[in-house]
Enzyme design. Structure first.
Site, PDB file in Angstrom:
ATOM      1  N   GLY A 196      -2.376  -6.309   0.566  1.00  0.00           N
ATOM      2  CA  GLY A 196      -2.300  -7.658   0.513  1.00  0.00           C
ATOM      3  C   GLY A 196      -2.499  -8.076   1.946  1.00  0.00           C
ATOM      4  N   HIS A 197      -1.653  -7.864   2.851  1.00  0.00           N
ATOM      5  CA  HIS A 197      -1.515  -8.388   4.160  1.00  0.00           C
ATOM      6  C   HIS A 197      -2.220  -7.841   5.041  1.00  0.00           C
ATOM      7  CE1 HIS A 197       0.840  -4.749   6.141  1.00  0.00           C
ATOM      8  NE2 HIS A 197       0.736  -4.488   5.094  1.00  0.00           N
TER       9      HIS A 197
ATOM     10  N   CYS B 237       2.465   0.878  12.077  1.00  0.00           N
ATOM     11  CA  CYS B 237       3.181   1.269  10.616  1.00  0.00           C
ATOM     12  C   CYS B 237       4.064   2.330  10.804  1.00  0.00           C
ATOM     13  CB  CYS B 237       2.021   1.615   9.770  1.00  0.00           C
ATOM     14  SG  CYS B 237       0.762   0.351   9.732  1.00  0.00           S
TER      15      CYS B 237
ATOM     16  N   ALA C 127       0.996  -1.303   0.020  1.00  0.00           N
ATOM     17  CA  ALA C 127      -0.099   0.131   0.073  1.00  0.00           C
ATOM     18  C   ALA C 127       0.884   1.342  -0.022  1.00  0.00           C
ATOM     19  CB  ALA C 127      -0.947   0.062   1.158  1.00  0.00           C
ATOM     20  N   THR C 128       2.156   1.247   0.473  1.00  0.00           N
ATOM     21  CA  THR C 128       2.828   2.431   0.762  1.00  0.00           C
ATOM     22  C   THR C 128       3.203   2.827  -0.808  1.00  0.00           C
ATOM     23  OG1 THR C 128       3.684   1.831   2.834  1.00  0.00           O
ATOM     24  CG2 THR C 128       5.183   3.279   1.433  1.00  0.00           C
TER      25      THR C 128
ATOM     26  N   ASN D  42      -6.979   3.651  10.032  1.00  0.00           N
ATOM     27  CA  ASN D  42      -6.406   2.454  10.564  1.00  0.00           C
ATOM     28  C   ASN D  42      -6.106   2.286  12.187  1.00  0.00           C
ATOM     29  OD1 ASN D  42      -4.343   4.675   9.320  1.00  0.00           O
ATOM     30  ND2 ASN D  42      -2.906   3.632  10.824  1.00  0.00           N
TER      31      ASN D  42
ATOM     32  N   GLN E 268      -7.959  -0.561   4.948  1.00  0.00           N
ATOM     33  CA  GLN E 268      -8.529  -0.966   6.106  1.00  0.00           C
ATOM     34  C   GLN E 268     -10.234  -1.157   5.897  1.00  0.00           C
ATOM     35  OE1 GLN E 268      -7.096  -2.263   8.493  1.00  0.00           O
ATOM     36  NE2 GLN E 268      -5.180  -1.087   8.438  1.00  0.00           N
TER      37      GLN E 268
HETATM   38  N1  PLP Z   1      -2.825   2.604   4.385  1.00  0.00           N
HETATM   39  C1  PLP Z   1      -3.287   2.124   5.550  1.00  0.00           C
HETATM   40  C2  PLP Z   1      -4.496   2.750   5.966  1.00  0.00           C
HETATM   41  C3  PLP Z   1      -2.757   1.213   6.327  1.00  0.00           C
HETATM   42  O1  PLP Z   1      -3.235   1.008   7.521  1.00  0.00           O
HETATM   43  C4  PLP Z   1      -1.210   0.662   5.955  1.00  0.00           C
HETATM   44  C5  PLP Z   1      -0.602  -0.076   6.964  1.00  0.00           C
HETATM   45  O2  PLP Z   1      -1.051  -0.252   8.142  1.00  0.00           O
HETATM   46  C6  PLP Z   1      -0.783   1.296   4.954  1.00  0.00           C
HETATM   47  C7  PLP Z   1      -1.450   2.236   4.250  1.00  0.00           C
HETATM   48  C8  PLP Z   1       0.371   0.869   4.581  1.00  0.00           C
HETATM   49  O3  PLP Z   1       0.576  -0.387   4.093  1.00  0.00           O
HETATM   50  P1  PLP Z   1       2.017  -1.124   3.908  1.00  0.00           P
HETATM   51  O4  PLP Z   1       2.753  -1.277   5.104  1.00  0.00           O
HETATM   52  O5  PLP Z   1       1.594  -2.469   3.169  1.00  0.00           O
HETATM   53  O6  PLP Z   1       2.596  -0.537   2.614  1.00  0.00           O
END
Ligand code: PLP
Length: 381
Positions: free
Chosen positions: A203-204, A327, A74-75, A155, A184
């Protein structure tokens, strides 16, 4: 508590991998040997499987005018969406809108665009329920605005933003693209994804493997790619595909979006069990998640104890919850989200989050609550 049993209540940080999804990954990695960009038979076989995975993802989200961009998570998807729009359309306007309660993978991107690339950013406030105010958004829009980016489900608190209303408002502004961080929300609340220009998925958080994500992008506009190269993913994200990962993610999406109501029905009573305990002990706890938040997340604060001490004590007893959000790479315990809701310092500095999944049971929650009770009441003040 049975010996060695871990009670895992940190599903907003990472869900357990579904064995069915892992099985798909293992099967594909063993049977599809080639790079899908290769034109020989094995390459084309992999490419065909990848196409089917893409189509399945679009079908599950009920999207007919979007394309799938596989990412590392997601990042990356958030960075691609926001920087991709900002750099592509800077000639149309340099004003961007987001909120103060975004995940750091959104907030820090806006800060970069503001400080290093001279974009103007409006950070919408949130109300005491953790959501943005539509009127404030309306007032923030200017002729220079090219992007609005909002989190669907927060989140930290589970607060749900009025994404449908924002999409309806922005439909009147064809120059403005709407990006939603739906990490989320996917498989947890109902959203009309077809109305959104850009959608981020991880995915995770949906029982897939770590290290995969998606940006779902409307077909009618461009993005400046962050990764230039061989032109994979429609040119928006170059680099050889991990076919097994991408196919297993498409399965995770299918499973996540099937039977959302029954998943909600499973976690809602667990969430209520926690809420009831917290309300019965309101001298010790304050609930931060609004009543209509995602039932998968409950955020609360300790009124007169330190959150980090409680997280550690519970962890020593085999119970995993989090203080603020996992995170944050730094071990910060101050929640800027709960602070933005207007809560006092003791409350925003001592937040705890329990986040649920369908593998959690009533007895998990009972064990969590009795241990929480013992730990909190046992701490000398
Ligand atoms: N966006 C939201 C709302 C999240 O909760 C998270 C991770 O907790 C992310 C983005 C970032 O996800 P990732 O660590 O898979 O890049």
């Amino acid at each position: 508590m049975a010996e060695n049993k871990i009670i895992y209540l940190d599903n907003a940080a990472n869900t357990l991998v579904d064995p069915e999804i892992l099985n798909t990954y293992n099967k594909v990695i063993q049977t599809y040997i080639a790079n899908p960009s290769s034109i020989h038979f094995e390459g084309q076989k992999a490419s065909h499987l990848l196409d089917m995975a893409r189509q399945q993802i679009l079908d599950c989200f009920r999207l007919t005018n979007h394309e799938v961009i596989f990412t590392s998570g997601a990042t990356e998807a958030n960075n691609l969406a926001i920087k991709g729009v900002a750099f592509q359309y800077a000639n149309r306007g340099r004003h961007l809108i987001t909120s103060v309660a975004e995940h750091p993978s959104v907030l820090e991107v806006f800060r970069q665009l503001e400080t290093k690339f001279a974009f103007k950013v409006t950070y919408l406030s949130i109300n005491s329920n953790g959501g943005i105010n539509i009127e404030e958004l309306k007032k923030s829009i200017t002729s220079e605005t090219i992007l609005v980016s909002l989190i669907a489900v927060n989140n930290e608190t589970g607060a749900i933003n009025p994404i449908g209303e924002v999409a309806a408002l922005l439909a009147k502004y064809p120059k403005i693209l709407f990006h939603v961080d739906a990490v989320q929300a996917v498989g947890k609340v109902n959203l009309n994804y077809a109305k959104l220009d850009l959608i981020t998925v991880a995915g995770h958080k949906i029982n897939a493997l770590n290290g995969c994500g998606l940006l779902l992008k409307g077909k009618k506009f461009e993005l400046l790619p962050l990764l230039a190269g061989g032109g994979q993913e429609g040119g928006f994200r170059s680099g050889s595909n991990d076919v097994a990962m991408d196919v297993s993610l498409s399965k995770a999406v299918r499973l996540a979006l099937a039977n959302i109501q029954s998943k909600i029905a499973h976690v809602k009573p667990l969430n209520q069990q926690i809420r009831d305990y917290l309300l019965a002990n309101s001298d010790l706890y304050e609930i931060n998640s609004p009543i209509d938040a995602s039932p998968f997340i409950i955020n609360f604060s300790l009124k007169n104890r330190k959150a980090s001490v409680v997280v550690e004590a519970l962890s020593n007893r085999g119970i995993m919850i989090s203080s603020t959000s996992a995170c944050h790479a730094r071990n910060e315990t101050i929640s800027y989200v709960v602070e933005a809701m207007g809560k006092p310092e003791q409350i925003y500095s001592n937040t705890l989050r329990a986040s649920l999944d369908t593998n959690n049971t009533t007895s998990d929650i009972s064990a969590f609550l009795s241990n929480l009770d013992e730990v909190v009441k046992g701490i000398k003040r």
